[in-house]
Design an enzyme around this catalytic site. Structure first.
Site, PDB file in Angstrom:
ATOM      1  N   ARG A  43       7.173 -12.965  -5.521  1.00 41.87           N
ATOM      2  CA  ARG A  43       7.147 -12.063  -4.353  1.00 41.87           C
ATOM      3  C   ARG A  43       8.556 -11.647  -3.958  1.00 41.87           C
ATOM      4  NH1 ARG A  43       3.549 -10.729  -0.183  1.00 41.87           N
ATOM      5  NH2 ARG A  43       4.450 -10.577   1.911  1.00 41.87           N
ATOM      6  N   LEU A 105       5.924  -4.245   3.292  1.00 44.40           N
ATOM      7  CA  LEU A 105       5.182  -5.252   2.543  1.00 44.40           C
ATOM      8  C   LEU A 105       4.323  -5.992   3.564  1.00 44.40           C
ATOM      9  CD1 LEU A 105       4.720  -6.838  -0.109  1.00 44.40           C
ATOM     10  CD2 LEU A 105       6.687  -8.246   0.498  1.00 44.40           C
ATOM     11  N   SER A 106       3.006  -5.830   3.467  1.00 47.36           N
ATOM     12  CA  SER A 106       2.114  -6.437   4.455  1.00 47.36           C
ATOM     13  C   SER A 106       2.199  -7.954   4.418  1.00 47.36           C
ATOM     14  CB  SER A 106       0.670  -5.999   4.194  1.00 47.36           C
ATOM     15  OG  SER A 106       0.531  -4.609   4.329  1.00 47.36           O
ATOM     16  N   SER A 107       1.813  -8.584   5.510  1.00 52.91           N
ATOM     17  CA  SER A 107       1.818 -10.041   5.545  1.00 52.91           C
ATOM     18  C   SER A 107       0.864 -10.583   4.482  1.00 52.91           C
ATOM     19  CB  SER A 107       1.393 -10.545   6.922  1.00 52.91           C
ATOM     20  OG  SER A 107       0.016 -10.279   7.144  1.00 52.91           O
TER      21      SER A 107
END
Length: 400
Positions: A43, A105-107
């Site tokens: 990530r 970038l979403s949680s």
């Protein structure tokens, strides 16, 4: 410490969080595949050195800078934190909170919930709308293979960065720069469409490009309010798609659905009337299902409350609600002064929007105050419509 070791350590903690939060379960075979992807996919490859972290808990938003504070950067990347990576379409500094976020970038919690909702099989072909940093495209590619994933990004700069991020992470799905509302007909049909931006009106192109029996997963966002809902649409063999609203979810809107040009001259042909309906009751009902009903009854309208004014002394408390069309060419205010029986309503423009709001509110009451989980959406070539409990119980429009 080497980057791969830092990833391995933090990714294990992230996968534990997803299990503890109930997002994923070791008892589910598909969930195990997502956990494997979370643990194996770096990530960290999808977050720039400088970004804006928005923790999904009580911690304040803050700037993260890998060079200045690497520990804070790694913590943001591998915890339940949404990370803004662009503001103002790239024309503003990432720390300029006055500029709107335009890529992120979403949680992990929310992003994995949507990925899980896809119910993927290894042979599925997936169209993703909104590449962003590329992390969810990489997650999809890890599940079904690079050759089965097509991802569309409207911003050329964002798409170029995402392609580089994907390459660093060892994945190469097909990345297309274009209008996501058009999908990608050349690579259709798809088994699933995965949408990473908020949508008010579902583009019919997505339905056309999905094979019967396939599905479309998206965050549906009503015009009123900041919270939307998860939505899984089943595509059926008559060329329509339908599904019921799920849990709350909030995403940035698709760019072609958020940018509305203000009228050159705001209408000033104000008509003053009175009403007996308490505007505070209307605004309060938005979060309990009325904002969804209104989206079906008058999809071009938005309503919000300015709030209470307590002047003190002998002054009477007041509450003001605002309503307007999305383009702003018609508007209204409803002001309740609680020492008086009637509410003052001021309206301007071609439409009497507060009258429409009142009719919609009465329709919601007559329907039994339906909560959000009772609503569904059907998408046809003619557009979309809302329904309650059953696709045949449509929300009727209230416009004159």
């Amino acid at each position: 410490m080497p980057r791969n070791i830092m990833h391995a350590t933090h990714a294990q903690a992230l996968s534990r969080y997803l299990l503890d939060a109930g997002v994923l379960s070791l008892a589910d075979h598909g969930d195990k595949a997502w956990l494997h992807a979370v643990e194996q996919l770096p990530r960290c490859a999808f977050v720039p050195d400088r970004a804006w972290a928005t923790p999904q808990d009580d911690r304040p938003e803050h700037l993260i800078d890998q060079q200045a504070d690497p520990d804070a950067w790694w913590e943001a990347v591998y915890t339940n934190t949404a990370i803004i990576t662009q503001r103002g379409d790239g024309d503003a500094e990432i720390s300029d909170t006055s500029a709107p976020p335009t890529s992120s970038l979403s949680s992990p919690h929310v992003a994995v919930e949507f990925l899980r909702l896809l119910d993927l099989a290894s042979h599925h072909r997936v169209l993703e709308i909104g590449t962003g940093t590329g992390w969810t495209a990489a997650m999809l590619a890890a599940r079904v293979g690079d050759h089965h994933v097509t991802t569309v990004e409207v911003d050329q700069t964002v798409a170029a960065v995402a392609s580089a991020n994907l390459d660093e992470a060892g994945h190469a799905p097909f990345v297309l720069v274009g209008d996501g509302a058009l999908g990608c007909a050349d690579r259709a049909p798809y088994d699933r469409v995965h949408v990473t931006c908020g949508v008010r009106e579902v583009p019919y192109a997505w339905v056309e490009q999905t094979r019967p029996g396939g599905g479309i997963v998206l965050p549906w966002m009503p015009p009123s309010g900041i919270w939307g809902h998860q939505l899984y649409l089943d595509v059926v063999d008559d060329g329509t798609a339908l599904g019921t609203l799920g849990v709350e979810a909030s995403y940035m809107l698709m760019r072609d659905q958020v940018r509305h040009g203000a009228p050159a001259v705001r209408p000033i042909d104000v008509t003053v009337t009175s009403s007996r309906l308490d505007p505070a009751a209307v605004v309060d009902a938005l979060s309990r299902g009325f904002q969804i009903y209104l989206a079906g009854a008058a999809p071009e309208l938005t309503v919000h409350g300015q709030g209470w004014d307590h002047p003190g002394g002998d002054g009477a408390s007041t509450f003001t609600a605002h309503a307007e069309t999305l383009e702003g060419e018609s508007w209204a205010t409803a002001v309740a002064t609680y020492s008086e029986a009637d509410v003052e309503v001021r309206q301007a423009g071609a439409r009497r929007v507060w009258d429409e709001v009142e009719r919609a509110y009465m329709g919601w009451l007559r329907a039994g105050r339906p909560a959000p989980n009772r609503f569904g959406i059907t998408v046809t070539p003619a557009g979309q419509h809302m329904w309650i409990d059953d696709p045949w119980q449509m929300v009727e429009p209230v416009g004159l």
